[in-house]
Design an enzyme around this catalytic site. Sequence first.
Site, PDB file in Angstrom:
ATOM      1  N   HIS A  72      45.957  50.697  45.630  1.00 22.84           N
ATOM      2  CA  HIS A  72      46.727  51.117  44.841  1.00 22.84           C
ATOM      3  C   HIS A  72      46.052  51.749  43.770  1.00 22.84           C
ATOM      4  CE1 HIS A  72      50.051  47.905  45.202  1.00 22.84           C
ATOM      5  NE2 HIS A  72      49.744  48.294  46.589  1.00 22.84           N
ATOM      6  N   TYR A 200      53.642  44.119  36.255  1.00 17.34           N
ATOM      7  CA  TYR A 200      53.350  42.822  35.317  1.00 17.34           C
ATOM      8  C   TYR A 200      54.403  42.780  34.171  1.00 17.34           C
ATOM      9  CZ  TYR A 200      48.369  42.452  37.036  1.00 17.34           C
ATOM     10  OH  TYR A 200      47.450  42.110  37.761  1.00 17.34           O
ATOM     11  N   PRO A 292      44.536  33.996  35.753  1.00 18.29           N
ATOM     12  CA  PRO A 292      44.629  34.790  36.693  1.00 18.29           C
ATOM     13  C   PRO A 292      45.459  36.473  36.594  1.00 18.29           C
ATOM     14  CG  PRO A 292      46.366  33.353  37.221  1.00 18.29           C
ATOM     15  CD  PRO A 292      45.399  32.840  36.079  1.00 18.29           C
ATOM     16  N   LYS A 296      40.842  38.771  38.055  1.00 17.15           N
ATOM     17  CA  LYS A 296      39.551  38.839  38.331  1.00 17.15           C
ATOM     18  C   LYS A 296      38.554  37.718  38.947  1.00 17.15           C
ATOM     19  CE  LYS A 296      39.268  42.617  36.110  1.00 17.15           C
ATOM     20  NZ  LYS A 296      39.189  43.698  37.012  1.00 17.15           N
ATOM     21  N   TYR A 384      40.617  46.994  34.383  1.00 13.98           N
ATOM     22  CA  TYR A 384      41.501  46.423  35.672  1.00 13.98           C
ATOM     23  C   TYR A 384      40.684  46.914  36.897  1.00 13.98           C
ATOM     24  CZ  TYR A 384      45.484  44.990  38.251  1.00 13.98           C
ATOM     25  OH  TYR A 384      46.175  44.332  39.111  1.00 13.98           O
TER      26      TYR A 384
HETATM   27  P1  RFL Z   1      36.404  28.670  45.753  1.00 15.43           P
HETATM   28  O1  RFL Z   1      37.289  29.919  46.377  1.00 15.43           O
HETATM   29  O2  RFL Z   1      37.168  27.479  44.961  1.00 15.43           O
HETATM   30  O3  RFL Z   1      35.578  28.128  46.855  1.00 15.43           O
HETATM   31  C1  RFL Z   1      34.904  26.921  46.675  1.00 15.43           C
HETATM   32  C2  RFL Z   1      34.630  26.308  47.863  1.00 15.43           C
HETATM   33  O4  RFL Z   1      33.865  24.966  47.780  1.00 15.43           O
HETATM   34  C3  RFL Z   1      34.399  23.956  48.353  1.00 15.43           C
HETATM   35  N1  RFL Z   1      33.973  22.616  47.775  1.00 15.43           N
HETATM   36  C4  RFL Z   1      33.120  21.755  48.300  1.00 15.43           C
HETATM   37  N2  RFL Z   1      32.109  22.133  49.492  1.00 15.43           N
HETATM   38  C5  RFL Z   1      31.266  21.051  49.768  1.00 15.43           C
HETATM   39  N3  RFL Z   1      30.999  19.950  48.945  1.00 15.43           N
HETATM   40  C6  RFL Z   1      31.658  19.953  47.767  1.00 15.43           C
HETATM   41  N4  RFL Z   1      31.617  18.907  46.838  1.00 15.43           N
HETATM   42  C7  RFL Z   1      32.776  20.969  47.524  1.00 15.43           C
HETATM   43  N5  RFL Z   1      33.630  21.001  46.511  1.00 15.43           N
HETATM   44  C8  RFL Z   1      34.249  22.099  46.605  1.00 15.43           C
HETATM   45  C9  RFL Z   1      35.768  24.234  48.432  1.00 15.43           C
HETATM   46  O5  RFL Z   1      36.554  23.517  49.335  1.00 15.43           O
HETATM   47  C10 RFL Z   1      35.899  25.588  48.458  1.00 15.43           C
HETATM   48  O6  RFL Z   1      35.975  26.091  49.876  1.00 15.43           O
HETATM   49  O7  RFL Z   1      35.494  29.369  44.738  1.00 15.43           O
HETATM   50  P2  RFL Z   1      34.799  30.804  44.650  1.00 15.43           P
HETATM   51  O8  RFL Z   1      33.954  30.978  46.387  1.00 15.43           O
HETATM   52  O9  RFL Z   1      33.876  30.896  43.555  1.00 15.43           O
HETATM   53  O10 RFL Z   1      35.840  31.971  44.643  1.00 15.43           O
HETATM   54  C11 RFL Z   1      36.800  31.956  43.376  1.00 15.43           C
HETATM   55  C12 RFL Z   1      37.895  32.299  43.778  1.00 15.43           C
HETATM   56  O11 RFL Z   1      38.457  31.668  44.726  1.00 15.43           O
HETATM   57  C13 RFL Z   1      38.833  32.502  42.572  1.00 15.43           C
HETATM   58  O12 RFL Z   1      38.273  32.754  41.364  1.00 15.43           O
HETATM   59  C14 RFL Z   1      40.355  33.338  42.758  1.00 15.43           C
HETATM   60  O13 RFL Z   1      41.037  32.691  43.699  1.00 15.43           O
HETATM   61  C15 RFL Z   1      40.972  33.422  41.329  1.00 15.43           C
HETATM   62  N6  RFL Z   1      42.087  33.957  41.662  1.00 15.43           N
HETATM   63  C16 RFL Z   1      42.136  35.637  41.510  1.00 15.43           C
HETATM   64  N7  RFL Z   1      41.060  36.213  41.557  1.00 15.43           N
HETATM   65  C17 RFL Z   1      41.036  37.612  41.683  1.00 15.43           C
HETATM   66  O14 RFL Z   1      40.027  38.087  41.788  1.00 15.43           O
HETATM   67  N8  RFL Z   1      42.049  38.389  42.008  1.00 15.43           N
HETATM   68  C18 RFL Z   1      43.226  37.697  41.896  1.00 15.43           C
HETATM   69  O15 RFL Z   1      44.469  38.456  41.860  1.00 15.43           O
HETATM   70  C19 RFL Z   1      43.371  36.277  41.731  1.00 15.43           C
HETATM   71  N9  RFL Z   1      44.525  35.731  41.668  1.00 15.43           N
HETATM   72  C20 RFL Z   1      43.298  33.527  41.572  1.00 15.43           C
HETATM   73  C21 RFL Z   1      44.411  34.439  41.719  1.00 15.43           C
HETATM   74  C22 RFL Z   1      43.603  32.256  41.970  1.00 15.43           C
HETATM   75  C23 RFL Z   1      44.893  31.702  42.024  1.00 15.43           C
HETATM   76  N10 RFL Z   1      44.769  30.137  42.280  1.00 15.43           N
HETATM   77  C24 RFL Z   1      45.514  29.591  42.952  1.00 15.43           C
HETATM   78  C25 RFL Z   1      43.726  29.360  41.429  1.00 15.43           C
HETATM   79  C26 RFL Z   1      45.872  33.644  41.878  1.00 15.43           C
HETATM   80  C27 RFL Z   1      46.000  32.301  41.970  1.00 15.43           C
HETATM   81  C28 RFL Z   1      47.157  31.651  41.887  1.00 15.43           C
HETATM   82  C1  PHB Z   2      48.093  38.300  43.554  1.00 18.50           C
HETATM   83  O1  PHB Z   2      48.627  39.141  44.578  1.00 18.50           O
HETATM   84  O2  PHB Z   2      47.968  36.970  43.932  1.00 18.50           O
HETATM   85  C2  PHB Z   2      47.835  38.543  42.211  1.00 18.50           C
HETATM   86  C3  PHB Z   2      47.906  39.940  41.590  1.00 18.50           C
HETATM   87  C4  PHB Z   2      47.509  40.207  40.463  1.00 18.50           C
HETATM   88  C5  PHB Z   2      46.858  39.336  39.437  1.00 18.50           C
HETATM   89  C6  PHB Z   2      46.928  37.907  40.049  1.00 18.50           C
HETATM   90  C7  PHB Z   2      47.259  37.596  41.170  1.00 18.50           C
HETATM   91  O3  PHB Z   2      46.857  39.579  38.188  1.00 18.50           O
END
Ligand code: RFL
Ligand code: PHB
Length: 394
Positions: A72, A200, A292, A296, A384
Amino acid sequence: MRTQVAIIGAGPAGLLLAQLLNQQGIDSVILEARSRHYIENRVRAGVLEHQSVDILNEAGVGARMMREGLVHDGVIIQFAGVAHRIDLASLTGHGVMIYGQQEVVKDLVEARIQSGRPLYFEVDNVSIHDFDADAPYVKFRHHGAEQRLDCDFVAGCDGFHGVCRASLPPSRIELFERVYPFAWLGILADAEPASEELIYAHHERGFALLSMRSEAVSRLYLQCKPDENLDEWPDDRVWDELQKRFDRSDGFQLRVGPITQKSVTPMRSFVAEPMRHGRLFLTGDAAHIVPPTGAKGMNLAIADVKVLSLALGAHYHESRDDRLESFSAVCLRRIWKVQRFSWWMTSMLHQFDEDNAFDRRRQIAELDYVVTSKVASQSLAENYIGLPLDPNGG
Ligand code: RFL
Ligand code: PHB
């Protein structure tokens, strides 16, 4: 059993760290609480900064992303019923990549299996010991058997609710936190995205975001209450509310389809400092959370482990520890800028208070400024697509 680096958690942070270490010939063991099926199907982030794309490619796990991901070059900011495009590519020279976090995780799990190095799923009772001394170890249970893993370093990649940060005495970490008075209700739907680029949308009923996972799958979010009950959100109500918030003077219509996933995500800003404690290193969500809105979270996790992998490489191959010593400061300098951006996007786009007419006018003025001033749109675009990552200096 023994390894060089014990990695707790197989999210993007832990899996990518393992891969970057493997490329440098450094051994690791990954311990993951959940099953492979669970982590590969956890729907979360979807936007990769251009340098996250580069890091995944250099790590040798980018082939499918380059084939299936959507590049994009712009993003839409909508307010007062009008859409405005921020041309990321012409403002910065870069775009972003839309590729689901669970796809990144699948590619990394595959690479890990190919490497032949260990990844234990469904471990429990993980505890970390002696990380302040020279010989740390990790205890865990796997298939009912107690195990001990001796190591040189522990990488805490276990997310916000993990054990690594929780193992530190509160006196050793300083926490910075802001909890927002709203959450996001997110859906995944088998529906062709109604826009080629992310939208957005600021709306007086609350923020809404249109994103996607492919040309056939839409990902949409709407601002809701932190304790929103999903039972009160049948599919029709979700589509109806989304359509209201995306309403535009040009008659824009969402494309509707079966909803395959629905969840509520709380919103917080959080940083735990420092990120290094002796031989324990915290990375990704274990050390910090962003709301979110700036897309990031996954990108920060990728940046942290890139810095850590180079620092560990310098330790093993050049007998230098200066990079391990500066790891926390180098990461935090960039993390705080990303925190600021995520907070700013969140504050500009959400409804905080039902009857604060002043704030609404101020938000509209700010949005109007952002889309009409070249320097303001360039500042949004620069953040961004991702601030530069300098693993040596921040
Ligand atoms: P994770 O992905 O949470 O992975 C941590 C792992 O550790 C495991 N764990 C354990 N394992 C062993 N022993 C224990 N005691 C443990 N406790 C936990 C867990 O099962 C898991 O597998 O962390 P990590 O690797 O630091 O990654 C971070 C990302 O997952 C997170 O920051 C993003 O998903 C946030 N996020 C977004 N980030 C972006 O860069 N771009 C986005 O567009 C974006 N959109 C989002 C998001 C997060 C969202 N949610 C649901 C929180 C949108 C949403 C809706
Ligand atoms: C997504 O596609 O899940 C998404 C995209 C942009 C955001 C957060 C989540 O700022």
